[in-house]
Write a protein that holds these residues in place. Structure first.
Motif, PDB file in Angstrom:
ATOM      1  N   ALA B 394      35.150  25.884 -15.153  1.00 37.60           N
ATOM      2  CA  ALA B 394      35.487  27.067 -15.957  1.00 37.60           C
ATOM      3  C   ALA B 394      34.220  28.042 -16.072  1.00 37.60           C
ATOM      4  O   ALA B 394      34.515  29.090 -16.800  1.00 37.60           O
ATOM      5  N   LEU B 395      33.130  27.513 -15.546  1.00 36.66           N
ATOM      6  CA  LEU B 395      32.069  28.576 -15.549  1.00 36.66           C
ATOM      7  C   LEU B 395      32.215  29.354 -14.731  1.00 36.66           C
ATOM      8  O   LEU B 395      32.645  29.508 -13.484  1.00 36.66           O
ATOM      9  N   GLY B 396      31.735  30.861 -15.067  1.00 34.30           N
ATOM     10  CA  GLY B 396      32.085  32.021 -14.250  1.00 34.30           C
ATOM     11  C   GLY B 396      31.130  33.005 -14.491  1.00 34.30           C
ATOM     12  O   GLY B 396      30.068  33.030 -15.179  1.00 34.30           O
ATOM     13  N   ALA B 397      31.627  34.306 -14.258  1.00 32.52           N
ATOM     14  CA  ALA B 397      31.010  35.543 -14.735  1.00 32.52           C
ATOM     15  C   ALA B 397      30.544  35.627 -16.032  1.00 32.52           C
ATOM     16  O   ALA B 397      31.133  34.977 -17.066  1.00 32.52           O
ATOM     17  N   GLY B 398      29.076  35.796 -16.392  1.00 29.23           N
ATOM     18  CA  GLY B 398      28.582  35.934 -17.769  1.00 29.23           C
ATOM     19  C   GLY B 398      27.775  34.488 -17.942  1.00 29.23           C
ATOM     20  O   GLY B 398      27.151  34.527 -19.182  1.00 29.23           O
ATOM     21  N   ASP B 399      28.076  33.474 -17.149  1.00 28.61           N
ATOM     22  CA  ASP B 399      27.352  32.239 -17.455  1.00 28.61           C
ATOM     23  C   ASP B 399      26.340  32.184 -16.578  1.00 28.61           C
ATOM     24  O   ASP B 399      26.124  32.782 -15.605  1.00 28.61           O
ATOM     25  N   ALA B 400      25.449  30.995 -16.682  1.00 32.02           N
ATOM     26  CA  ALA B 400      24.294  30.865 -15.943  1.00 32.02           C
ATOM     27  C   ALA B 400      24.224  29.128 -15.763  1.00 32.02           C
ATOM     28  O   ALA B 400      24.644  28.587 -16.644  1.00 32.02           O
ATOM     29  N   ILE B 401      23.585  29.010 -14.577  1.00 30.56           N
ATOM     30  CA  ILE B 401      23.625  27.682 -14.306  1.00 30.56           C
ATOM     31  C   ILE B 401      21.829  27.524 -13.701  1.00 30.56           C
ATOM     32  O   ILE B 401      21.546  28.295 -12.856  1.00 30.56           O
ATOM     33  N   LEU B 402      21.094  26.583 -14.383  1.00 29.47           N
ATOM     34  CA  LEU B 402      19.724  26.413 -13.732  1.00 29.47           C
ATOM     35  C   LEU B 402      19.706  24.904 -12.966  1.00 29.47           C
ATOM     36  O   LEU B 402      20.218  23.945 -13.638  1.00 29.47           O
ATOM     37  N   VAL B 403      19.597  24.948 -11.689  1.00 29.17           N
ATOM     38  CA  VAL B 403      19.415  23.514 -10.983  1.00 29.17           C
ATOM     39  C   VAL B 403      17.604  23.355 -10.716  1.00 29.17           C
ATOM     40  O   VAL B 403      17.274  24.362  -9.898  1.00 29.17           O
ATOM     41  N   ILE B 404      17.010  22.680 -11.395  1.00 28.31           N
ATOM     42  CA  ILE B 404      15.772  22.479 -11.048  1.00 28.31           C
ATOM     43  C   ILE B 404      15.414  21.075 -10.550  1.00 28.31           C
ATOM     44  O   ILE B 404      15.850  20.171 -11.026  1.00 28.31           O
ATOM     45  N   ALA B 405      14.523  20.948  -9.532  1.00 27.35           N
ATOM     46  CA  ALA B 405      13.987  19.809  -8.993  1.00 27.35           C
ATOM     47  C   ALA B 405      15.260  18.527  -8.497  1.00 27.35           C
ATOM     48  O   ALA B 405      15.186  17.567  -8.742  1.00 27.35           O
ATOM     49  N   SER B 406      15.993  19.233  -8.085  1.00 33.34           N
ATOM     50  CA  SER B 406      17.239  18.480  -7.395  1.00 33.34           C
ATOM     51  C   SER B 406      17.861  19.106  -6.307  1.00 33.34           C
ATOM     52  O   SER B 406      18.008  20.183  -6.213  1.00 33.34           O
ATOM     53  N   ASP B 407      18.285  18.274  -5.338  1.00 34.46           N
ATOM     54  CA  ASP B 407      19.100  18.606  -4.251  1.00 34.46           C
ATOM     55  C   ASP B 407      20.518  18.144  -4.291  1.00 34.46           C
ATOM     56  O   ASP B 407      20.909  17.184  -3.965  1.00 34.46           O
ATOM     57  N   LEU B 408      21.332  18.973  -5.130  1.00 37.88           N
ATOM     58  CA  LEU B 408      22.644  18.438  -5.732  1.00 37.88           C
ATOM     59  C   LEU B 408      23.535  18.000  -4.458  1.00 37.88           C
ATOM     60  O   LEU B 408      24.202  17.140  -4.753  1.00 37.88           O
ATOM     61  N   HIS B 409      23.377  18.541  -3.363  1.00 35.93           N
ATOM     62  CA  HIS B 409      24.267  18.390  -2.448  1.00 35.93           C
ATOM     63  C   HIS B 409      24.203  17.124  -1.927  1.00 35.93           C
ATOM     64  O   HIS B 409      25.131  16.405  -1.348  1.00 35.93           O
ATOM     65  N   GLU B 410      22.980  16.539  -1.993  1.00 35.25           N
ATOM     66  CA  GLU B 410      22.759  15.197  -1.254  1.00 35.25           C
ATOM     67  C   GLU B 410      22.940  14.383  -2.718  1.00 35.25           C
ATOM     68  O   GLU B 410      23.385  13.069  -2.546  1.00 35.25           O
ATOM     69  N   GLU B 411      22.553  14.772  -3.891  1.00 33.77           N
ATOM     70  CA  GLU B 411      22.450  13.524  -5.152  1.00 33.77           C
ATOM     71  C   GLU B 411      23.750  13.558  -5.957  1.00 33.77           C
ATOM     72  O   GLU B 411      24.221  12.270  -6.243  1.00 33.77           O
ATOM     73  N   ALA B 412      24.643  14.374  -5.618  1.00 33.74           N
ATOM     74  CA  ALA B 412      25.826  14.495  -6.489  1.00 33.74           C
ATOM     75  C   ALA B 412      26.698  15.614  -5.965  1.00 33.74           C
ATOM     76  O   ALA B 412      26.848  16.479  -6.319  1.00 33.74           O
ATOM     77  N   PRO B 413      27.216  15.110  -4.853  1.00 30.72           N
ATOM     78  CA  PRO B 413      28.029  16.417  -3.941  1.00 30.72           C
ATOM     79  C   PRO B 413      29.145  17.042  -4.842  1.00 30.72           C
ATOM     80  O   PRO B 413      29.404  18.480  -4.626  1.00 30.72           O
ATOM     81  N   ILE B 414      29.916  16.569  -5.651  1.00 32.87           N
ATOM     82  CA  ILE B 414      30.988  17.059  -6.518  1.00 32.87           C
ATOM     83  C   ILE B 414      30.327  17.953  -7.497  1.00 32.87           C
ATOM     84  O   ILE B 414      30.874  19.227  -7.631  1.00 32.87           O
TER      85      ILE B 414
END
Lengths: 158, 836
Positions: B394-414
């Motif tokens: 449900a996150l979308g316009a107006g929200d923010a996500i920071l991904v740091i020190a992680s390659d999510l595609h390999e570590e947690a694909p979903i």
């Protein structure tokens, strides 16, 4: 056929605008090389930000694109109903025999490609033969023989 | 709901749905089924299959005034459109009248089905989809029963096209709905499928190398409305109606995808239940209706023949099979002799019940329970983790996500897929990493730092956000400043904090900084906000919650100080062979495991545990959702559930632990753990209706994903929801020490060669290779030609590897996948040279 990548780049760059320009870019490549080299599809997809899968889908969807090299002269014989009843099958048979290829094929020297089309919208002029966008109407076996001879002579093959 | 509602009539039923809803979905919400093939509620409509044809009428209006015309009864006059319309592409409008079951509409759909069947092979008796096939079901319901088409004119196409290593395509069965193509493009973010040719020659082709290598490829078999796409794992494996279904939770990463295990009793397994396939189970807050291919295909370890089946004790230097009684007695003796000098080591692979009992036992004997997963921040997630009710979808316009020190595609694909989805919906995505990762393509701000400077980068962000003076030495320019601005401006902020390239101390520092950012921007203590740690194991958060703590990078010393070591569900020696020394000698070692690992080989007592498919329990996901899994197959040999082994061992030591059931252990957890106080096995099994409807009679609508009737789990609220005055103390990262050589950084590869992946032979062609990745410049200076063999000198041993140079890898750094046969615990400096 060896094609320099930089040359393809140049052609694509001239058309590059956004992902919507993939068709016009591929058209220019097709015009230039008379087919779409594999490299051109890859370069166009990268340059225009279109997935390669989609570029291939476009290239195979439209009849105007070919993935195999076409001959210098592309002979299209109309097989629409009107042309058919006026004798286009004989014309096709004659050309197949002359060039020793089947419809859809290209001569080994890459000079002639034979194609059938289903209607060119000029039924009153049938049967119609198109050579590289040049239309010849009301064709007969004699006229088509002369046409082929002219092309062969032009290439200095007789 | 603030959305504007539109009223319409579908088959004489009044329906009110939000503006913009498509007619087919409006009908579904009203309980009216319009058959579809190409439409899928999670993918944009294209109207390709024409199956959803209906009659649509709109109110007649006076051309001059625009007023609605009324009939004699005062009702609006309806003008029906001249042709049947596709209800999947037509949005609802006020006063619309839809006829689904009129004669004209029924006849239209009947003809479409007749068309679709002209090139379908009708090989249902040997088709894997038989019994759960949309085409089969809809032909039964809407088809004419006979065809006017000449059999000889049927088009025959290839039947066994290996689209990728995991997916097989039957071109004859394909009805060209393009669901798989659109799924790959829109949902999976990996557009590797396309149509080639046109008209009757149209066919699905793949454009990746190797073919169809998307991590989400298995989902296309769920949404394929026919048997055109099948998995190599299930192909010709069983009929859908023969199988039992048991709810489970995926154990491969901290996302906690809800699964359904399909099992069948088989003669070749001596009448035992066998897992035939792993299917997604709907949980819109966790995995929606998708799972990644690792979850789907890497399940064979759980029932592998290589498993330990009997307890073993060391007699005269050899491990000999024995009875549980003798093994437990022997183990108890050894632990008793050690007194308070017992050290326990467990990983987050096992359930909360196991970890709770483990911790309780260790506490009772005065020992220490260590968590093997070397990542900090569990206590911060307890404080400022994502709020109750968080839904990444449900996150979308107006929200923010920071991904740091992680390659999510390999570590947690979903998670990668859901973060990408949020970015596509307009959320601001900030990706900070030392190298290029796949998420960069969707990021609004890419922050690149040097390995070992992750925490400093975090502090730079914090400085830009707060302007704090004591942080001024971390101040930085663009693009950090604009990223910080974006994070500050966002209404909601979720931070994914990973551990790539970090030592434990650096990980501690980085997670502190992430928590501090959330507190400073006041993005804590409510839904859609908070910290998610990208844990190395599925239940690492649960382990923290049960009281286990990491050794903070000094496992070797902990072992050396111990008189006895009790290891559960982890293989420290396999991960770091140098630890073998500290476990050998007269130190008493008990290992509780699934497999005969290098650690187990050193043990004095080996206790065979059950895998997650044989028992019940709960896992706590990275989003701190506690979820239940259930026993699907009978236990192998004499194996027991981990928590039960611990209870028996405790009894031999004179300590009383709960021994009746996992549910009873959980009641104790709830008693002793404040955050879990409100949870019990009943509340974990509660569920409610979710949109879109899947897995019911109308499989054609959402695919063969299972409906969730076994529980959606309960999300645990972080402490910040009660205590808003929370303060997080950031800590400066350890000083950067210049060392010689290349910094070897272990990175996560989805398909590693670990014990939980290798037993799945289907995945072997897809396994990551142990290659050393380096920058183009470093390759040149070492003298490496692409693919050359190099020697890696680490910890006094030499490893031979193939070297690959690639753009996007920082200089001075070499990358190597974890779990590929070359053990590396933490980043370290190594020497790299060309093999002579």
């Amino acid at each position: 056929m060896q094609i320099p990548v930089s040359e393809i780049h140049e052609i694509i760059d001239r058309e590059a605008d956004d992902e919507g320009s993939i068709i016009s870019a591929l058209e220019k490549v097709q015009q230039h090389y008379r087919y779409l080299p594999k490299e051109a599809l890859i370069l166009a997809s990268q340059r225009l930000g279109v997935p390669l899968s989609q570029a291939y889908a476009v290239a195979t969807f439209y009849n105007a694109f070919s993935l195999k090299p076409k001959g210098k002269y592309c002979l299209q014989i109309c097989m629409g109903t009107a042309c058919h009843v006026r004798g286009s099958p004989q014309l096709l048979d004659q050309m197949e025999t002359k060039f020793n290829i089947k419809a859809g094929e290209t001569t080994p020297d890459h000079l002639f490609t034979l194609e059938t089309v289903n209607c060119l919208g000029a039924c009153a002029l049938g049967p119609i033969v198109v050579v590289n966008d040049e239309y010849s109407g009301q064709m007969t076996v004699q006229k088509s023989d002369a046409l082929m001879k002219r092309l062969i002579r032009k290439e200095g093959l007789d | 709901m603030s959305e504007e509602l539109v009223r319409l009539k579908i088959d004489d039923i009044d329906v009110r749905v939000p503006k913009g809803t498509k007619v087919v979905d409006a009908a579904k919400q009203a309980g009216i089924d319009i058959p579809v093939f190409c439409h899928h509620p999670k993918i944009e409509s294209v109207g390709m299959c024409r199956m959803c044809l209906v009659e649509i009428g709109t109110p007649k209006r006076d051309r001059s005034t625009g007023e609605k015309l009324l009939d004699e009864g005062g009702q609006p006059q309806i003008e029906f459109w001249p042709k049947l319309e596709t209800s999947c592409t037509t949005p609802v409008s006020e006063g619309m009248v839809v006829k689904v079951s009129s004669e004209k509409a029924i006849e239209g759909r009947k003809q479409i089905l007749e068309f679709l069947l002209t090139s379908h092979p009708l090989d249902c008796p040997i088709c894997d989809k038989g019994g759960e096939c949309s085409l089969q079901d809809l032909v039964m319901e809407h088809g004419s029963g006979e065809s006017r088409f000449l059999l000889e004119d049927k088009k025959h196409q290839d039947k066994h096209v290996q689209l990728g290593d995991l997916i097989v395509l039957d071109r004859e069965r394909c009805i060209q709905c393009a669901r798989c193509i659109r799924f790959q493009k829109e949902v999976a973010g990996d557009p590797v499928l396309a149509f080639a040719e046109r008209g009757r020659n149209i066919e699905i082709v793949t454009f990746s190398d190797p073919g169809f290598n998307s991590y989400f490829s298995g989902n296309t078999t769920d949404i394929c409305p026919v048997g055109a796409l099948t998995t190599v794992d299930f192909r010709f494996g069983a009929r859908s109606w023969e199988m039992d279904a048991t709810a489970s939770i995926c154990t491969h990463c901290p996302v906690g995808c809800n699964l359904m295990l399909n099992t069948r009793r088989e003669a070749r397994a001596n009448g035992r239940q066998v897992i035939k396939r792993v299917m997604p189970r709907q949980n819109e807050q966790v995995n929606e209706i998708w799972i990644c291919d690792k979850g789907r295909f890497a399940h064979h370890f759980a029932t592998s023949e290589e498993r330990l089946t009997k307890p073993l004790v060391r007699i005269d230097g050899k491990l000999i099979e024995t009875s549980w009684k003798k093994a437990l007695e022997h183990a108890a003796e050894g632990l008793k002799a050690a007194g308070e000098g017992v050290v326990g080591l467990a990983s987050g692979r096992v359930s909360n019940e196991d970890l709770f009992n483990f911790h309780t036992l260790l506490k009772s004997v005065g020992g220490r329970a260590i968590l093997s997963d070397s990542q900090a921040g569990g206590e911060l997630v307890q404080q400022v983790g994502v709020g109750k009710g968080t839904d990444l979808g449900a996150l979308g316009a107006g929200d923010a996500i920071l991904v740091i020190a992680s390659d999510l595609h390999e570590e947690a694909p979903i998670w990668w897929q859901r973060v990408m989805g949020a970015a596509k919906r307009g959320a601001t995505l900030v990706v900070a990493n030392a190298r290029k990762t796949r998420l960069d393509d969707y990021a609004g701000h890419v922050v690149r730092y040097r390995y070992q400077e992750a925490a400093r980068t975090g502090l730079g962000l914090l400085q830009a956000i707060t302007g704090a003076k004591d942080l001024s030495k971390f101040a930085s320019d663009e693009p950090l400043k604009s990223a910080a601005k974006a994070l500050t401006e966002a209404e909601n902020l979720v931070i994914f904090c990973g551990v790539e390239g970090l030592t434990y101390a650096e990980s501690k520092s980085l997670s502190d900084v992430c928590a501090a950012i959330l507190v400073e921007t006041k993005n804590v203590g409510r839904a859609q906000n908070g910290l998610i740690a990208v844990w190395p194991k599925n239940n690492t958060q649960g382990a923290w919650d049960m009281g286990l703590r990491p050794a903070e990078g000094d496992l070797e010393k902990a072992f050396a100080d111990a008189k006895a070591v009790y290891i559960m569900a982890v293989d420290p020696v396999g991960d770091d062979p140098s630890l073998a020394e500290s476990l050998e000698g007269d130190r008493f070692l008990v290992v509780q495991e699934l497999f005969m690992t290098p650690t187990a080989e050193l043990a004095d007592v080996v206790l065979p545990a059950q895998s997650f498919v044989e028992r019940e329990g709960t896992f706590t996901s990275g989003e701190r959702r506690v979820q239940r899994f259930y026993p699907a197959v009978k236990a192998l040999g004499e194996t027991k559930a981990d928590w039960r082994i611990i209870t028996s061992l405790a009894a031999s030591l004179g300590i009383e632990l709960e021994d009746s059931s996992a549910a009873a252990v959980f009641l104790q957890i709830a008693e002793e753990t404040e955050a879990y106080a409100e949870i019990n096995y009943q509340s974990l099994a509660e569920f409610e209706e979710q949109w879109p409807p899947v897995g019911e009679e109308d499989l054609y609508y959402g695919g063969t994903t299972f409906k969730n009737r076994q529980g959606l789990g309960v999300q645990v609220a972080p402490a910040a929801e009660q205590d808003q005055s929370l303060k997080i103390q950031w800590s400066a990262p350890p000083e950067f020490k210049g060392k010689k050589g290349y910094l070897l950084v272990p990175v996560v590869e989805l398909y590693n060669r670990g014990a939980t992946v290798m037993p799945s032979e289907n995945l072997h062609p897809r396994l990551a290779s142990p290659v050393l990745w380096m920058s183009l410049k470093d390759a040149k200076s070492i003298g490496v030609i692409q693919g050359a063999q190099v020697e890696l000198l680490l910890d006094g041993r030499t490893e031979e590897l193939q070297a690959i140079a690639e753009e996007g890898i920082p200089e001075g750094v070499v990358l190597l996948g974890r779990g590929l046969g070359v053990p590396i615990a933490e980043p370290q400096y190594v020497e790299v040279r060309l093999k002579a």
